[in-house]
Design a protein around this motif. Structure first.
Motif, short mmCIF file in Angstrom:
data_model
loop_
_atom_site.label_atom_id
_atom_site.label_comp_id
_atom_site.label_asym_id
_atom_site.label_seq_id
_atom_site.Cartn_x
_atom_site.Cartn_y
_atom_site.Cartn_z
N GLY A 181 39.98 51.86 29.80
CA GLY A 181 39.53 53.14 29.27
C GLY A 181 39.24 54.17 30.34
N ASP A 182 38.64 53.75 31.45
CA ASP A 182 38.32 54.65 32.56
C ASP A 182 39.31 54.38 33.69
N ARG A 183 39.95 55.45 34.17
CA ARG A 183 41.04 55.27 35.13
C ARG A 183 40.56 54.63 36.44
N ASN A 184 39.46 55.12 37.00
CA ASN A 184 38.99 54.58 38.28
C ASN A 184 38.40 53.19 38.13
N GLU A 185 37.69 52.94 37.02
CA GLU A 185 37.19 51.59 36.78
C GLU A 185 38.34 50.61 36.64
N PHE A 186 39.39 51.03 35.94
CA PHE A 186 40.55 50.16 35.76
C PHE A 186 41.24 49.91 37.10
N ARG A 187 41.32 50.94 37.92
CA ARG A 187 41.94 50.79 39.24
C ARG A 187 41.22 49.71 40.05
N ARG A 188 39.89 49.79 40.09
CA ARG A 188 39.12 48.83 40.88
C ARG A 188 39.13 47.45 40.26
N ALA A 189 38.98 47.39 38.91
CA ALA A 189 38.92 46.09 38.25
C ALA A 189 40.25 45.34 38.36
N PHE A 190 41.35 46.05 38.17
CA PHE A 190 42.66 45.38 38.23
C PHE A 190 42.96 44.93 39.66
N ALA A 191 42.56 45.72 40.64
CA ALA A 191 42.74 45.29 42.03
C ALA A 191 41.86 44.09 42.33
N GLY A 192 40.62 44.09 41.82
CA GLY A 192 39.73 42.95 42.04
C GLY A 192 40.24 41.68 41.41
N ALA A 412 33.88 36.91 35.68
CA ALA A 412 32.56 37.53 35.62
C ALA A 412 32.40 38.62 36.67
N ILE A 413 33.02 38.45 37.87
CA ILE A 413 32.86 39.47 38.90
C ILE A 413 33.86 40.61 38.74
N THR A 414 34.90 40.42 37.93
CA THR A 414 35.91 41.48 37.75
C THR A 414 35.31 42.77 37.18
N PRO A 415 34.50 42.73 36.09
CA PRO A 415 33.90 43.99 35.63
C PRO A 415 32.92 44.58 36.62
N LEU A 416 32.28 43.75 37.45
CA LEU A 416 31.37 44.28 38.47
C LEU A 416 32.14 45.06 39.54
N VAL A 417 33.34 44.60 39.85
CA VAL A 417 34.19 45.35 40.77
C VAL A 417 34.60 46.67 40.12
N GLY A 418 34.89 46.63 38.83
CA GLY A 418 35.32 47.83 38.13
C GLY A 418 34.27 48.92 38.10
N ILE A 419 33.02 48.57 37.84
CA ILE A 419 31.98 49.60 37.74
C ILE A 419 31.42 49.98 39.10
N GLY A 420 31.87 49.29 40.16
CA GLY A 420 31.49 49.72 41.50
C GLY A 420 30.30 49.02 42.11
N CYS A 591 48.47 59.27 29.82
CA CYS A 591 47.28 58.97 29.03
C CYS A 591 47.59 57.82 28.09
N CYS A 592 47.73 56.64 28.62
CA CYS A 592 48.09 55.48 27.81
C CYS A 592 46.84 54.75 27.38
N CYS A 593 45.89 55.45 26.78
CA CYS A 593 44.65 54.80 26.35
C CYS A 593 44.72 54.39 24.88
N TYR A 594 45.94 54.39 24.34
CA TYR A 594 46.16 53.98 22.95
C TYR A 594 45.39 54.89 22.01
N CYS A 595 44.25 54.41 21.46
CA CYS A 595 43.57 55.17 20.42
C CYS A 595 42.85 56.39 20.97
#
Length: 640
Positions: A181-192, A412-420, A591-595
Motif C-alpha cells: 500500500g505504501d511505496r516506500n514501506e513496500f520498497r524496504r520490506a520487499f528488499a528486507g 516477523a522482522i520483514t514488516p519492521l524493516v518496512g516501517i523503518g 499506481c498498482c494498489c488494486y482497490c
C-alpha cells in the motif's frame, strides 16, 4: 498589470530629466527563475523515517494522564502480542494447508532416484518441495528418511538440502507483499525479504559447483561424524510449539509420515489421508508357532518329526483416542480441506500483518521508539564497529532457535524493516543468523534419531549447517562482498516503481524456474544442458555488459553502450507496466494498489499540478528589465 513598454519609447526618463538616447545600453534581462526556490534534494527512500518524540513529555502530564498513557501502552502491547501469536499460528496453518494441497505431489517428486542423482535437478526439487510444504524441516525430514532407508545417498541429498534452504525464504517474501500500500514501506520490506533470497541463490551458485567438483560438504561432515562417537540424545526442546500447538492442533493435525511413505515407495501410503484421525494408537503384535511347508527366508525354523515349525506373528493397530481438531469428522478430500485452510490462513495472515504494522506505527512515536531504533541500528564505536554485525548474527540465530522456525523469525522482522525500525543493513545479519539458528534446531532433532539413522540424519543436518556457514563467509565479512544487500535494494527499487513485478518475481523464481529445470531434467541431461547452457551464457553476457555500461562504457562497442538498439519491451519495464496496469483496470501506470489505486493517482496528479505551476514561474523573463527584439510579439506577464 500595466502593458509592457516598447523598447524605443521614452516612457522611462532618466534621473536628470533627459530622454535616453535611442541606442543607449539597456541592462540584460534577468529571469525570475532566481526568485523561485530550487527544488529540494530528493529524499533518499532508503533512509529510515525520522521517529520524533511528538507527544507531550511525561513530566508535563498530570496523574490522570500518566495513568491513561500507561494503560494505553499496556493495552497496545497486549494487542501486539496477541496479533503476533495469531500471525505465527497462521503461518503454521499455512504450512499445513500447503502440505494438504501439494504434500503427496512432493512425495511423488522424491520418488525418481535417477533424477535425484542430477545435482541441478536435486536443487530445484528441494526448492519445489519446500515451497509446496512451506517447511524446510519437513522436506529435510523426508530426505533423512530416504537416506536412512537406502533410497538416496548422502551426496545426492546435499543439493536437495541447498534447495530447501532457498525454498524456505518464500514465506517472508509473501509477507512483504502485504505492505504494497505504501511505496516506500513496500520498497524496504520487499528488499528486507529478498535479501534472504539473494543470499541463498548466490551461495548456491558458488557452493553447488564446488560441492559437485570436490564434495567438500560431504567430506567435511563425514569426517566430523567419524571423529566423534555421537550417541543418540533427547528430542529437540519444544519452545514456541508449546504455546502455538493448542490452537493449531485444534484446527488441523497432519500425519506427516504419509508424505515420507510416498517418498520411500510405500504403496499403502498413497491411499491414506494426510489428515490425522486418531491421535493415540497402540501397535500390538501376537506371536505363535505354526507349521510351514518350507522355511521362509530369514525366519527361525525347527523340525519336529515330519513337520517344520516357525515363529509366526500378526500385528494390528489399536485405535484408542480420536483427534479433536475441526476436520476430524469432515468427509472432504485433502485438496478441498487444504484450499479452505489456505484461504483462511492467508486472510488471517494478511489481517494480522496489517494490524501489526498499524499498531507498531502508533506505538513508535515517542522517546521509546527513538531509543529502540538507535539500539537496533547503532554500531559499536570505532574500532569495534565490525563486531556489531556478528552480534546481530548471534541474535538472529538465538531468536530463531527460540521460535524454531526461520520463516517465522524472518517474516516477523520483514514488516519492521518496512516501517523503518530496522535498517536493511541490520536485517541482513539477522537473516544470516536465522539461517544458522534453523540448522542448529535440525542438528538437535537429528541427534534424537534412533541409532540406525543417527549417522545419516546428523550428517545431512551438518551439511545444512556448514552450507550456511560457508555462505556467510562468502557474502558477509568483506563489505564489498555484501552483494545480497545491493541486489535486494535494486529489486526493492524496481518493485516500488512497478508493484506487479513483486508477484512476477515470486512466481518466476519459486515456481516457473524450478518447474522448467525439473521438466528438462525429466527429458534427460542432454536436454538440460542444451537448453540451460545457452541461457546461462546469455545471462552472464548481459551481466558483464551491464556492469561495463555503468563503469567503463568506453571499452564497449558503440552499439553496446546502451540497449536502445533492442525493441523497447526488451530493455524497459514501461511497456509491460502499461499492459499489466490496463489489465488490472488501474487508473495510472504506476499506481498498482488494486482497490486504492485512485487515491495514489490523485496524489500524483496533485504533485504534477504543483510542479507545473512552479515551472510556470520559470518560463518568463522580467519585462521591466528587458527589451523586445520583436515589438509585435505578445508577452505574458510574470506569474506570482
Amino acid at each position: 498589470m500595466a502593458p509592457r513598454p516598447q523598447a524605443e519609447s521614452d516612457s522611462s526618463p532618466s534621473l536628470d530629466g533627459s530622454t535616453p538616447a535611442k541606442d543607449s545600453a539597456v541592462l540584460p534581462a534577468y529571469s525570475t527563475v532566481d526568485l523561485v526556490a530550487d527544488d529540494p534534494a530528493e529524499e533518499n527512500p532508503w533512509e529510515l523515517p525520522e521517529l520524533k518524540d511528538s507527544g507531550i513529555k511525561w513530566s508535563e502530564l498530570n496523574t490522570k494522564e500518566k495513568i491513561l498513557r500507561v494503560l494505553t501502552g499496556v493495552v497496545k502491547l497486549a494487542l501486539l502480542l496477541g496479533l503476533l501469536y495469531l500471525f505465527i499460528c497462521s503461518l503454521d496453518i499455512l504450512s499445513s494447508a500447503f502440505q494438504l494441497v501439494g504434500g503427496k505431489a512432493a512425495g511423488d517428486i522424491f520418488q525418481d532416484n535417477v533424477i535425484l542423482s542430477n545435482p541441478v535437478a536435486g536443487l530445484v526439487i528441494g526448492v519445489l518441495v519446500t515451497v509446496l510444504v512451506q517447511s524446510s524441516s519437513t522436506s529435510s525430514s523426508i530426505v533423512v528418511s530416504m537416506v536412512s532407508s537406502g533410497l538416496l545417498e548422502v551426496q545426492s541429498a546435499v543439493p536437495i538440502i541447498m534447495g530447501a534452504n532457498i525454498g524456505t525464504s518464500v514465506t517472508n517474501t509473501i509477507v512483504a507483499m502485504m505492505q504494497a500500500g505504501d511505496r516506500n514501506e513496500f520498497r524496504r520490506a520487499f528488499a528486507g525479504a529478498t535479501v534472504h533470497d539473494f543470499f541463498n541463490w548466490l551461495s548456491v551458485l558458488i557452493l553447488l559447483p564446488l560441492e559437485v567438483a570436490t564434495g567438500v560438504l560431504y567430506k567435511l561432515t563425514h569426517l566430523i561424524i567419524e571423529s566423534f562417537n555421537i550417541q543418540s540424545g533427547e528430542d529437540a526442546p519444544d519452545l514456541l510449539n508449546v504455546i502455538t500447538d493448542p490452537l493449531t492442533n485444534s484446527i488441523i493435525e497432519l500425519d506427516k509420515s504419509v508424505i515420507t511413505g510416498i517418498a520411500t515407495g510405500d504403496p499403502a501410503a498413497r491411499n491414506k489421508s494426510l489428515i490425522k484421525k486418531w491421535c493415540k494408537t497402540k501397535t500390538n503384535t501376537t506371536f505363535w508357532n505354526g507349521t510351514v511347508a518350507s522355511c521362509p527366508a530369514g525366519a527361525v525354523c525347527w523340525e519336529d518329526g515330519n513337520q517344520t515349525w516357525t515363529e509366526m506373528n500378526q500385528t494390528w493397530i489399536d485405535y484408542q483416542q480420536k483427534c479433536r481438531h475441526l476436520f476430524v469428522n469432515v468427509n472432504l478430500p485433502d485438496l478441498a480441506v487444504g484450499l479452505i485452510l489456505l484461504a483462511l490462513s492467508l486472510l488471517v495472515l494478511c489481517t494480522c500483518l496489517i494490524l501489526i504494522v498499524k499498531l507498531l506505527n502508533s506505538m513508535l512515536k515517542g522517546q521509546v521508539a527513538v531509543v529502540i531504533k538507535k539500539v537496533i541500528n547503532t554500531d559499536f564505536p570505532f574500532p569495534f564497529t565490525w563486531v556489531t554485525g556478528y552480534i546481530a548474527i548471534l541474535v538472529g540465530a538465538g531468536m530463531t532457535f527460540i521460535v524454531q522456525s526461520s520463516s517465522v523469525f524472518t517474516s516477523a522482522i520483514t514488516p519492521l524493516v518496512g516501517i523503518g525500525v530496522i535498517s536493511l543493513e541490520r536485517a541482513y545479519p539477522l537473516t544470516l543468523g536465522s539461517n544458522i539458528g534453523t540448522t542448529t534446531t535440525a542438528i538437535l532433532a537429528a541427534m534424537a534419531s534412533p541409532g540406525d539413522t543417527l549417522s545419516n540424519s546428523l550428517q545431512i543436518a551438518l551439511c545444512h549447517f556448514f552450507f550456511n556457514i560457508m555462505g556467510i563467509l562468502l557474502w558477509y565479512p568483506l563489505p564489498f562482498m555484501r552483494l545480497p544487500i545491493k541486489l535486494a535494494r535494486g529489486l526493492g527499487n524496481r518493485t516500488a516503481k512497478y508493484r506487479w513485478f513483486a508477484a512476477f518475481y515470486l512466481f518466476l523464481c519459486f515456481l516457473v524456474l524450478p518447474l522448467t529445470v525439473f521438466g528438462l531434467s525429466l527429458a534427460g541431461w542432454q536436454a538440460l544442458v542444451g537448453v540451460g547452457v545457452p541461457i546461462v551464457v546469455l545471462a552472464i553476457f548481459v551481466i558483464i555488459v551491464n556492469v561495463m555500461q555503468s563503469h567503463c562504457p568506453r571499452f564497449l562497442p558503440r552499439v553496446l553502450r546502451n540497449w536502445d538498439f533492442l525493441p523497447r519491451p526488451l530493455h524497459s519495464m514501461a511497456p509491460w507496466d502499461a499492459v499489466v496496469t490496463s489489465l488490472l483496470g488501474c487508473c495510472s501506470n504506476h499506481c498498482c494498489c488494486y482497490c486504492t489505486c485512485c487515491d495514489c493517482c490523485k496524489k500524483k496528479e496533485g504533485e504534477e499540478i504543483r510542479k507545473n505551476s512552479k515551472k510556470s514561474l520559470e518560463m518568463y523573463d522580467n519585462p521591466a528589465m528587458s527589451t523586445d527584439e520583436n515589438p509585435k510579439e505578445v508577452v505574458k506577464g510574470t506569474q506570482f
